[in-house]
Design an enzyme around this catalytic site. Structure first.
Site, mmCIF file in Angstrom:
data_model
loop_
_atom_site.group_PDB
_atom_site.id
_atom_site.type_symbol
_atom_site.label_atom_id
_atom_site.label_comp_id
_atom_site.label_asym_id
_atom_site.label_seq_id
_atom_site.Cartn_x
_atom_site.Cartn_y
_atom_site.Cartn_z
ATOM 1 N N GLY A 156 0.816 -1.204 0.000
ATOM 2 C CA GLY A 156 0.000 0.000 0.000
ATOM 3 C C GLY A 156 0.848 1.252 0.000
ATOM 4 O O GLY A 156 0.589 2.209 0.738
ATOM 5 N N ALA A 157 1.876 1.277 -0.856
ATOM 6 C CA ALA A 157 2.888 2.338 -0.810
ATOM 7 C C ALA A 157 2.584 3.522 -1.713
ATOM 8 O O ALA A 157 3.419 4.408 -1.838
ATOM 9 C CB ALA A 157 4.249 1.751 -1.188
ATOM 10 N N GLY A 208 -0.851 8.001 1.268
ATOM 11 C CA GLY A 208 -1.021 7.978 2.713
ATOM 12 C C GLY A 208 0.216 7.590 3.480
ATOM 13 O O GLY A 208 1.353 7.916 3.111
ATOM 14 N N GLY A 212 1.584 4.697 3.833
ATOM 15 C CA GLY A 212 2.472 3.794 3.102
ATOM 16 C C GLY A 212 3.452 4.557 2.240
ATOM 17 O O GLY A 212 4.648 4.250 2.209
ATOM 18 N N TYR A 241 -14.214 -3.744 9.737
ATOM 19 C CA TYR A 241 -12.932 -3.042 9.838
ATOM 20 C C TYR A 241 -12.260 -3.319 11.182
ATOM 21 O O TYR A 241 -11.064 -3.636 11.242
ATOM 22 C CB TYR A 241 -13.132 -1.549 9.646
ATOM 23 C CG TYR A 241 -11.848 -0.761 9.729
ATOM 24 C CD1 TYR A 241 -10.905 -0.828 8.707
ATOM 25 C CD2 TYR A 241 -11.560 0.020 10.838
ATOM 26 C CE1 TYR A 241 -9.712 -0.130 8.783
ATOM 27 C CE2 TYR A 241 -10.371 0.734 10.924
ATOM 28 C CZ TYR A 241 -9.450 0.650 9.893
ATOM 29 O OH TYR A 241 -8.257 1.344 9.986
#
Length: 308
Positions: free
Chosen positions: A23-24, A27, A29, A177
């Site tokens: 998830g880079a 945000g 990441g 979640y």
């Protein structure tokens, strides 16, 4: 004179080290990848979207022109993608120093399933990362400077593991979640126990970003208009930048003093914002019997048997 708060300037040199960040592309990441690249690491930007990954790499190189970056496709919601990613890394034969398990989605308004038939938040946030870390563990460099960092959330405190229906067919967005983030924290704690029992010096160190202004809040369609408005106001008033939110992750990944089995987040009130500090682990997240059960269920679901 009191010690100054830990910041990205305190990251030890990462030259010669390989870091994988899921998830880079945005945000926390992205900010973690940016900081690790700035400290000299070779950083693999693991992401679903090739175009976003290329744009993220370009943005990092604008800040750090000599950054050593690689782009690799990874969708943590897809076990076939996870296995393909791990196989590519295995074929390269390079030792991994940091595995930052950050990719995530939140608050999907309607229940969705992954291609493997799992509830999508559980699949993306937890099961894919469980499988990825299990497949990559043999490639981790031995030693205490090697870190596996599961990214959890303060939401774990209100979460439960629904062993009677982990896939939450009776769906509620926040319930899903919270379960996924509780699972990530319990996974990190159990992984460290198993690493220690096996005699490994590799550390599993969990972290969370507090309340951080990132794109993940845009998945808040599970709420009504007024709830979404209130959520946005909370982010504006209480949320910190993604760069600040990434600091606990970076501390867990690089600080020599970050102990295996510990959990780090922002130091401020409610752990919402601030410099990295030890975080509260809810009592139910410390339940070792539940952690062992979750581990067994996760191996059965992903068909990944950990080499511990």
């Amino acid at each position: 004179m009191p010690k100054q708060a830990w910041s990205s300037a305190d990251i030890p040199s990462q030259h010669g080290r390989l870091a994988i960040v899921t998830g880079a592309t945005s945000g926390i990441g992205y900010e973690a990848a940016l900081a690790l690249a700035g400290a000299g690491a070779t950083v693999v930007l693991a992401a679903r979207d090739q175009g976003k990954a290329e744009r993220a790499a370009s943005a990092i190189r604008r800040v750090h022109p000599v950054a050593d970056l690689e782009i690799a496709r990874l969708d943590t919601a897809s076990l076939s993608s996870v296995r393909a990613f791990a196989e590519r890394l295995r074929g390269q034969g390079r030792p991994i120093d940091i595995l930052l398990l950050n990719a995530g989605i939140a608050w999907l308004p309607k229940r969705q399933e992954s291609e493997d038939g799992f509830e999508l938040q559980l699949a993306t946030n937890y099961l894919g990362h469980f499988a990825l870390a299990g497949l990559l563990l043999p490639m981790m460099r031995p030693g205490s400077s090697s870190r596996i960092v599961p990214v959890a959330s303060i939401a774990h405190q209100r979460g439960s593991l629904h062993f009677d229906d982990l896939q939450l067919h009776d769906y509620a967005a926040r319930t899903a979640y919270r379960q996924s983030k509780l699972a990530m924290l319990m996974f990190g704690l159990e992984l460290d126990r198993r690493l220690r029992a096996s005699g490994s010096e590799i550390r599993a160190v969990a972290a969370h970003p507090g309340i951080t202004r990132t794109a993940i809040v845009r998945f808040g369609g599970a709420a009504g208009p007024m709830q979404r408005l209130m959520g946005e106001l909370v982010m504006i008033l209480l949320g910190q930048s993604a760069a600040r939110g990434a600091l606990p992750l970076l501390y867990a990944a690089t600080a020599p003093e970050a102990a295996g089995g510990s959990y780090h987040g922002p130091a401020g009130r409610g752990e919402m914002r601030g410099a990295p500090a030890p975080s509260v682990i809810a009592a139910h997240a410390r339940d070792e019997a539940d952690a062992r059960r979750l581990w067994a269920e996760s191996e059965a679901l992903t068909k990944v048997r950990w080499p511990l």
